[in-house]
Write an enzyme that holds these catalytic residues in place. Structure first.
Site, PDB file in Angstrom:
ATOM      1  N   GLN A  98      13.142  -3.474   1.172  1.00 35.37           N
ATOM      2  CA  GLN A  98      13.415  -2.412  -0.183  1.00 35.37           C
ATOM      3  C   GLN A  98      13.105  -1.049   1.162  1.00 35.37           C
ATOM      4  O   GLN A  98      12.029  -1.147   1.482  1.00 35.37           O
ATOM      5  CB  GLN A  98      12.669  -2.281  -0.553  1.00 35.37           C
ATOM      6  CG  GLN A  98      12.585  -1.005  -2.216  1.00 35.37           C
ATOM      7  CD  GLN A  98      11.947  -0.584  -3.192  1.00 35.37           C
ATOM      8  OE1 GLN A  98      10.440  -1.096  -2.864  1.00 35.37           O
ATOM      9  NE2 GLN A  98      12.462  -0.707  -4.111  1.00 35.37           N
ATOM     10  N   TYR A 177       9.737   8.969  -5.229  1.00 34.52           N
ATOM     11  CA  TYR A 177      10.200   8.756  -3.979  1.00 34.52           C
ATOM     12  C   TYR A 177      10.754  10.375  -3.820  1.00 34.52           C
ATOM     13  O   TYR A 177      11.839  10.428  -4.696  1.00 34.52           O
ATOM     14  CB  TYR A 177       9.722   7.512  -3.653  1.00 34.52           C
ATOM     15  CG  TYR A 177       8.647   7.013  -3.376  1.00 34.52           C
ATOM     16  CD1 TYR A 177       7.325   7.407  -3.264  1.00 34.52           C
ATOM     17  CD2 TYR A 177       8.489   5.637  -4.420  1.00 34.52           C
ATOM     18  CE1 TYR A 177       5.824   6.805  -3.468  1.00 34.52           C
ATOM     19  CE2 TYR A 177       7.448   5.443  -4.413  1.00 34.52           C
ATOM     20  CZ  TYR A 177       6.026   6.334  -4.399  1.00 34.52           C
ATOM     21  OH  TYR A 177       4.826   4.699  -4.395  1.00 34.52           O
ATOM     22  N   ARG A 224      17.649   0.847  -6.385  1.00 34.17           N
ATOM     23  CA  ARG A 224      16.935   0.897  -7.147  1.00 34.17           C
ATOM     24  C   ARG A 224      16.231   2.532  -8.026  1.00 34.17           C
ATOM     25  O   ARG A 224      16.280   3.481  -6.984  1.00 34.17           O
ATOM     26  CB  ARG A 224      15.515   0.784  -6.541  1.00 34.17           C
ATOM     27  CG  ARG A 224      14.403   0.556  -7.701  1.00 34.17           C
ATOM     28  CD  ARG A 224      13.129  -0.045  -7.629  1.00 34.17           C
ATOM     29  NE  ARG A 224      13.007  -1.287  -8.105  1.00 34.17           N
ATOM     30  CZ  ARG A 224      11.958  -1.770  -9.403  1.00 34.17           C
ATOM     31  NH1 ARG A 224      11.130  -0.912  -9.014  1.00 34.17           N
ATOM     32  NH2 ARG A 224      12.030  -2.844  -9.727  1.00 34.17           N
ATOM     33  N   GLY A 314       7.820  -8.066 -12.025  1.00 37.86           N
ATOM     34  CA  GLY A 314       6.645  -7.080 -10.841  1.00 37.86           C
ATOM     35  C   GLY A 314       5.623  -7.631 -10.610  1.00 37.86           C
ATOM     36  O   GLY A 314       5.381  -9.518 -10.809  1.00 37.86           O
ATOM     37  N   ARG A 315       4.520  -7.269 -11.434  1.00 36.06           N
ATOM     38  CA  ARG A 315       2.921  -7.967 -11.788  1.00 36.06           C
ATOM     39  C   ARG A 315       3.412  -9.333 -12.730  1.00 36.06           C
ATOM     40  O   ARG A 315       2.268 -10.237 -11.584  1.00 36.06           O
ATOM     41  CB  ARG A 315       2.281  -6.838 -13.344  1.00 36.06           C
ATOM     42  CG  ARG A 315       1.649  -5.982 -12.800  1.00 36.06           C
ATOM     43  CD  ARG A 315       2.229  -4.458 -14.174  1.00 36.06           C
ATOM     44  NE  ARG A 315       3.509  -4.520 -15.154  1.00 36.06           N
ATOM     45  CZ  ARG A 315       3.228  -3.495 -15.901  1.00 36.06           C
ATOM     46  NH1 ARG A 315       2.612  -3.170 -16.393  1.00 36.06           N
ATOM     47  NH2 ARG A 315       3.731  -3.262 -16.779  1.00 36.06           N
TER      48      ARG A 315
HETATM   49  C1  LIG Z   1       1.167  -3.256  -7.594  1.00 38.11           C
HETATM   50  C2  LIG Z   1       2.263  -2.856  -7.425  1.00 38.11           C
HETATM   51  C3  LIG Z   1       3.389  -2.655  -6.282  1.00 38.11           C
HETATM   52  C4  LIG Z   1       3.904  -1.894  -6.845  1.00 38.11           C
HETATM   53  N1  LIG Z   1       5.008  -1.388  -5.643  1.00 38.11           N
HETATM   54  C5  LIG Z   1       6.349  -1.218  -5.696  1.00 38.11           C
HETATM   55  C6  LIG Z   1       7.543  -0.998  -4.909  1.00 38.11           C
HETATM   56  O1  LIG Z   1       6.924  -1.189  -3.278  1.00 38.11           O
HETATM   57  N2  LIG Z   1       8.621  -0.565  -4.572  1.00 38.11           N
HETATM   58  C7  LIG Z   1       8.958   0.196  -5.794  1.00 38.11           C
HETATM   59  O2  LIG Z   1       9.855   0.448  -6.071  1.00 38.11           O
HETATM   60  N3  LIG Z   1       8.154  -0.681  -7.497  1.00 38.11           N
HETATM   61  C8  LIG Z   1       6.908  -1.328  -7.131  1.00 38.11           C
HETATM   62  N4  LIG Z   1       6.686  -1.271  -8.023  1.00 38.11           N
HETATM   63  C9  LIG Z   1       6.764  -1.104  -9.318  1.00 38.11           C
HETATM   64  C10 LIG Z   1       7.485  -2.386 -10.159  1.00 38.11           C
HETATM   65  O3  LIG Z   1       8.386  -2.897  -8.672  1.00 38.11           O
HETATM   66  C11 LIG Z   1       8.024  -2.721 -11.045  1.00 38.11           C
HETATM   67  O4  LIG Z   1       8.882  -1.616 -11.495  1.00 38.11           O
HETATM   68  C12 LIG Z   1       6.398  -2.437 -12.781  1.00 38.11           C
HETATM   69  O5  LIG Z   1       5.506  -3.261 -12.500  1.00 38.11           O
HETATM   70  C13 LIG Z   1       7.242  -2.583 -13.881  1.00 38.11           C
HETATM   71  O6  LIG Z   1       7.183  -4.026 -13.942  1.00 38.11           O
HETATM   72  P1  LIG Z   1       7.076  -5.159 -14.038  1.00 38.11           P
HETATM   73  O7  LIG Z   1       7.006  -4.691 -16.172  1.00 38.11           O
HETATM   74  O8  LIG Z   1       7.244  -6.670 -14.001  1.00 38.11           O
HETATM   75  O9  LIG Z   1       5.630  -5.273 -13.837  1.00 38.11           O
HETATM   76  C14 LIG Z   1       4.922  -1.998  -7.886  1.00 38.11           C
HETATM   77  C15 LIG Z   1       4.288  -1.896  -9.044  1.00 38.11           C
HETATM   78  C16 LIG Z   1       2.620  -2.673  -8.724  1.00 38.11           C
HETATM   79  C17 LIG Z   1       2.074  -3.254 -10.075  1.00 38.11           C
END
Ligand SMILES: Cc1cc2nc3c(=O)[nH]c(=O)nc-3n(C[C@H](O)[C@H](O)[C@H](O)COP(=O)(O)O)c2cc1C
Length: 358
Positions: A98, A177, A224, A314-315
């Site tokens: 990414q 961003y 994205r 993600g999480r």
């Molecule tokens: C600890 C953490 C770090 C993240 N880092 C990024 C990242 O580097 N790039 C990005 O596009 N989104 C990042 N996100 C967002 C996640 O990719 C995702 O969109 C978000 O957690 C919602 O999805 P989920 O409900 O499956 O967790 C991050 C989220 C968390 C919790």
């Protein structure tokens, strides 16, 4: 009807299932943005995902304002990524990088210069810096003559990602961003060809994607976006007006896949703006990945109904390295320990120690 466990292609990337590891910043690189050995084990633990999207990775020092986040603008960083990518491949996984420019979300303590944005503005809240927690700083507007350099940095970073062995790249156009700041009328008040109309606000994303496609081939490129709601202070007042033409542009440039992070009234952060994926899906005909708050059940439904071709998590992937098996066998997810999300550069707590289901 397709299921999460059916294979899917992202251009030439053949993924064994439709479960994607969403990009997750974990801050385990060196201060120079060089990836470290523990990152290889972390990604290898999660290599049963059909596709891993790497944590956001800086395209330049200016664009990398996060403490201990990795970069991919120099040879040392490329060398650091090589063993990580190889370990994932050895386990049968696929991984894309990414590409990230943080725009106004960067901080001079971390980058050595005032942050840049479409227009002067200050992000809300605080950022962790190498000198502790700081308020965000006022960003300055990028000059027109600086924009070609930003576009070139994305293209170089994409070439570097391929050199490091990545299967492709994802351009980070979401989450407040730089590229998201240009797309959004809340943060883009420019009066030149990069501001004002939706067509102008899309221009930087379009030029970046085009340059990256020329550098590595459109079939290796994904994007994205976070079309609805406010993330880190960035939002658009009429998302449909800008995201429909943005997605049409991405389709015309021939990128292989698109990932949408969508917010809802109950998500974190919440929004009243509607999800746009049902509409955007009509304009994008390659692989479409949806994200945010998918778990057992709603993820299966989204893929079965054709709303999404794949789902990114993600999480759940932070605390469940064996997420694919847990989804398949209906094993409950382990909760994320938020205290250890960023436990320190070489601390494996909350990073390598989440157990696999017995
Ligand atoms: C600890 C953490 C770090 C993240 N880092 C990024 C990242 O580097 N790039 C990005 O596009 N989104 C990042 N996100 C967002 C996640 O990719 C995702 O969109 C978000 O957690 C919602 O999805 P989920 O409900 O499956 O967790 C991050 C989220 C968390 C919790």
């Amino acid at each position: 009807m397709p299921t999460l466990f059916d294979p899917i292609d992202y251009g030439p990337i053949h993924a064994a299932n439709r479960i994607v590891m969403a990009p997750l910043t974990r801050a385990k690189a060196t201060r120079e943005g060089v990836p470290t050995a523990i990152m290889a084990e972390y990604y290898a633990q999660r290599a049963t995902a059909g596709l891993i999207i790497s944590e956001a990775t800086g395209i330049s020092r200016q664009g990398l304002g996060w403490v201990n986040a990795p970069g991919i603008w120099n040879d040392e960083q490329v060398e650091g990524w090589k063993p990580i990518v190889k370990t994932v491949h050895d386990k049968g996984g696929k991984i894309v990088c990414q590409l990230w420019h943080m725009g106004r979300m960067a901080h001079s303590v971390n980058t050595g210069e005032q942050p840049v944005a479409p227009s002067p503005s200050t992000a809300p809240g605080h950022i962790r810096t190498y000198d502790g927690l700081r308020d965000y700083e006022e960003a300055r507007a990028l000059r027109l003559d600086e924009i070609p350099g930003i576009i070139a940095a994305y293209a170089t970073a994409a070439r570097n990602a391929i050199k490091a062995g990545f299967d492709g790249i994802q351009i980070h156009g979401a989450n407040g961003y730089l590229l998201h700041e240009f797309l959004s009328d809340g943060t883009n008040h420019r009066t030149d060809q990069y501001g004002g109309s939706p067509e102008n606000r899309i221009r930087l994303l379009s030029e970046v994607v085009e340059a990256v496609c020329q550098a590595i081939g459109a079939e290796r490129v994904g994007v994205r976006l976070s079309p609805n709601g406010m993330i880190q202070g960035t939002m658009d007042s009429r998302p449909e007006a800008v995201y429909v033409p943005a997605v049409q542009m991405l389709q015309n440039l021939g990128i292989a896949w698109l990932e949408l992070r969508e917010l809802t009234q109950t998500s974190e952060p919440p929004t009243d703006q509607l999800r746009l994926s049902p509409e955007l899906r009509m304009f994008f005909h390659h692989t479409m990945v949806l994200n945010q708050d998918y778990r057992h059940g709603n993820a299966e439904d989204a893929v079965a109904s054709g709303m999404a071709d794949a789902i990114s998590f993600g999480r759940p992937f932070i605390s469940n390295p064996d997420l694919v098996r847990r989804l398949k066998e209906n094993i409950p997810f382990q909760p994320v320990d938020t205290a250890t999300l960023y436990s320190g550069e070489q601390n494996i707590q909350g990073y390598l120690d989440y157990p696999f289901a017995p």
